[in-house]
Design a protein around this motif. Structure first.
Motif, short mmCIF file in Angstrom:
data_model
loop_
_atom_site.label_atom_id
_atom_site.label_comp_id
_atom_site.label_asym_id
_atom_site.label_seq_id
_atom_site.Cartn_x
_atom_site.Cartn_y
_atom_site.Cartn_z
N THR A 192 -4.26 23.93 -173.95
CA THR A 192 -3.65 24.17 -172.63
C THR A 192 -3.45 25.66 -172.39
OG1 THR A 192 -2.53 22.03 -172.68
CG2 THR A 192 -1.64 23.70 -171.18
N ILE A 193 -2.94 26.36 -173.40
CA ILE A 193 -2.72 27.81 -173.24
C ILE A 193 -4.03 28.54 -173.06
CG2 ILE A 193 -1.67 29.87 -174.24
CD1 ILE A 193 0.04 28.05 -175.98
N ILE A 194 -5.03 28.19 -173.86
CA ILE A 194 -6.31 28.88 -173.78
C ILE A 194 -6.95 28.65 -172.41
CG2 ILE A 194 -8.64 29.03 -174.75
CD1 ILE A 194 -7.35 28.17 -177.46
N GLU A 195 -6.88 27.42 -171.92
CA GLU A 195 -7.43 27.12 -170.59
C GLU A 195 -6.75 27.98 -169.52
OE1 GLU A 195 -6.69 22.99 -170.33
OE2 GLU A 195 -8.60 22.40 -171.27
N GLN A 196 -5.44 28.11 -169.62
CA GLN A 196 -4.71 28.93 -168.65
C GLN A 196 -5.11 30.40 -168.79
OE1 GLN A 196 -0.70 27.83 -169.66
NE2 GLN A 196 -0.72 25.99 -168.39
N GLY A 197 -5.31 30.85 -170.02
CA GLY A 197 -5.72 32.23 -170.25
C GLY A 197 -7.10 32.53 -169.70
N ILE A 198 -7.98 31.55 -169.77
CA ILE A 198 -9.32 31.72 -169.21
C ILE A 198 -9.24 31.80 -167.69
CG2 ILE A 198 -11.57 30.61 -168.87
CD1 ILE A 198 -11.23 29.42 -171.71
N ARG A 199 -8.41 30.92 -167.09
CA ARG A 199 -8.28 30.93 -165.63
C ARG A 199 -7.68 32.23 -165.12
NH1 ARG A 199 -6.64 25.41 -166.21
NH2 ARG A 199 -4.46 26.02 -165.97
N SER A 200 -6.75 32.81 -165.90
CA SER A 200 -6.12 34.07 -165.49
C SER A 200 -6.95 35.28 -165.92
CB SER A 200 -4.72 34.17 -166.09
OG SER A 200 -4.78 34.26 -167.51
N LYS A 201 -8.08 35.00 -166.60
CA LYS A 201 -8.99 36.05 -167.07
C LYS A 201 -8.40 36.91 -168.18
CE LYS A 201 -11.50 36.25 -162.68
NZ LYS A 201 -12.43 35.21 -163.14
N GLU A 202 -7.35 36.40 -168.84
CA GLU A 202 -6.85 37.07 -170.04
C GLU A 202 -7.80 36.86 -171.21
OE1 GLU A 202 -2.63 36.68 -171.15
OE2 GLU A 202 -2.46 35.43 -169.35
N PHE A 203 -8.39 35.66 -171.28
CA PHE A 203 -9.30 35.30 -172.36
C PHE A 203 -10.70 35.12 -171.79
CE2 PHE A 203 -5.48 32.75 -174.15
CZ PHE A 203 -4.88 33.91 -174.62
N PRO A 204 -11.72 35.44 -172.55
CA PRO A 204 -13.09 35.18 -172.09
C PRO A 204 -13.37 33.69 -172.08
CG PRO A 204 -13.09 35.92 -174.37
CD PRO A 204 -11.68 36.07 -173.90
N VAL A 205 -14.38 33.31 -171.32
CA VAL A 205 -14.80 31.91 -171.30
C VAL A 205 -15.24 31.51 -172.71
CG1 VAL A 205 -16.47 30.27 -170.36
CG2 VAL A 205 -15.48 32.04 -168.89
N GLN A 206 -14.82 30.34 -173.14
CA GLN A 206 -15.11 29.90 -174.51
C GLN A 206 -14.98 28.40 -174.60
OE1 GLN A 206 -11.43 31.05 -177.06
NE2 GLN A 206 -11.32 32.31 -175.18
N ASP A 207 -15.38 27.84 -175.73
CA ASP A 207 -15.20 26.42 -176.01
C ASP A 207 -13.73 26.21 -176.38
OD1 ASP A 207 -14.98 23.89 -177.32
OD2 ASP A 207 -17.13 23.90 -177.67
N ASP A 257 7.66 30.86 -169.99
CA ASP A 257 7.25 32.03 -169.21
C ASP A 257 6.39 32.97 -170.07
OD1 ASP A 257 8.73 31.13 -167.03
OD2 ASP A 257 10.57 32.13 -167.76
N GLY A 258 5.71 33.88 -169.39
CA GLY A 258 4.93 34.89 -170.08
C GLY A 258 3.44 34.69 -169.89
N THR A 259 2.68 35.66 -170.36
CA THR A 259 1.23 35.57 -170.27
C THR A 259 0.73 34.51 -171.26
OG1 THR A 259 0.84 37.21 -172.01
CG2 THR A 259 1.13 38.03 -169.74
N ALA A 260 -0.53 34.15 -171.09
CA ALA A 260 -1.12 33.18 -172.02
C ALA A 260 -1.09 33.71 -173.45
CB ALA A 260 -2.54 32.85 -171.59
N ALA A 261 -1.40 35.00 -173.61
CA ALA A 261 -1.39 35.59 -174.95
C ALA A 261 0.01 35.57 -175.55
CB ALA A 261 -1.91 37.03 -174.88
N GLU A 262 1.01 35.86 -174.73
CA GLU A 262 2.39 35.85 -175.23
C GLU A 262 2.81 34.44 -175.64
OE1 GLU A 262 4.11 39.59 -172.54
OE2 GLU A 262 4.32 37.52 -171.83
#
Length: 209
Positions: free
Chosen positions: A143-158, A89-94
């Motif tokens: 996997t986490i980074i992809e989820q963070g991008i989809r939730s807009k927590e992280f900017p689009v990136q490689d 559980d938690g945000t992608a960053a967490e």
């Protein structure tokens, strides 16, 4: 001897063989954790496992084969531990912070084994197994980074590049200093781990630490 009796004996022998193999692997892992791959000798493994040297070679025909299995077993355990938090559980960053912090804390607890799994000079076969470890761990972070991008927590990136940088930061930034004993106290080691995790989070565009 009847066919049924022969089958029963074979079935009974298999668990014993598997138990002995597990015992050997455990002994080899513990020895590597104490002395590293280079100084872990087959005679020492056999003695620690309580088996004859011939029995050891029957299960593992060479030291390289045994050590590749040690890397595969231990690294899968580390990847599973990180993945468990990554999928929680938690945000992608967490979850990124939790999984990378867990890796760091486990490396702090098993400094010699962590160094052997990551940085010790080894034979090509063992190095190939270690590269598989790096890729598996990187996929957890991907996997986490992809989820963070989809939730807009992280900017689009490689995603692959970012995950590779996180693995590199954890491996080189933490395990290297640990192995060289440049971090002499628990407080220094914990501070180094926290700094690396914070750097990884900032690297993917998170404001959380």
């Amino acid at each position: 001897m009847s066919h049924a009796t022969q089958s029963a004996q074979v079935t009974s022998a298999r668990p014993q063989s598997l138990d002995k193999r597990a015992t050997i692997l455990s002994a080899a892992r513990d020895l590597v954790a104490r002395v590293g791959f280079r100084d872990a000798q087959m005679t020492g493994v056999a003695e620690a496992a309580g088996v004859a040297l011939a029995t050891l070679y029957r299960h593992f025909p060479s030291k390289a084969v045994l050590m590749v299995e040690v890397v595969a077993t231990v690294s899968q355990r580390e990847v599973d531990a990180a993945a468990g938090l990554a999928m929680g559980d938690g945000t992608a960053a967490e979850r990124l912070a939790a999984s990378s912090s867990l890796f760091a804390s486990r490396a702090l607890l098993g400094r010699k084994l962590a160094h052997a799994l990551i940085a010790e000079p080894v034979e090509p076969e063992i190095e190939a197994a270690r590269l598989k470890y790096r890729r598996k761990l990187a996929r957890v972070f991907e996997t986490i980074i992809e989820q963070g991008i989809r939730s807009k927590e992280f900017p689009v990136q490689d995603v692959q590049a970012s995950a590779a940088c996180i693995v590199g930061s954890l491996f080189e930034g933490l395990v290297g200093p640990l192995a060289l004993d440049t971090l002499s106290t628990d407080a220094e080691r914990q501070a180094q781990a926290k700094a690396i995790v914070g750097f990884c989070l900032r690297g993917v565009g998170s404001r959380e630490e």
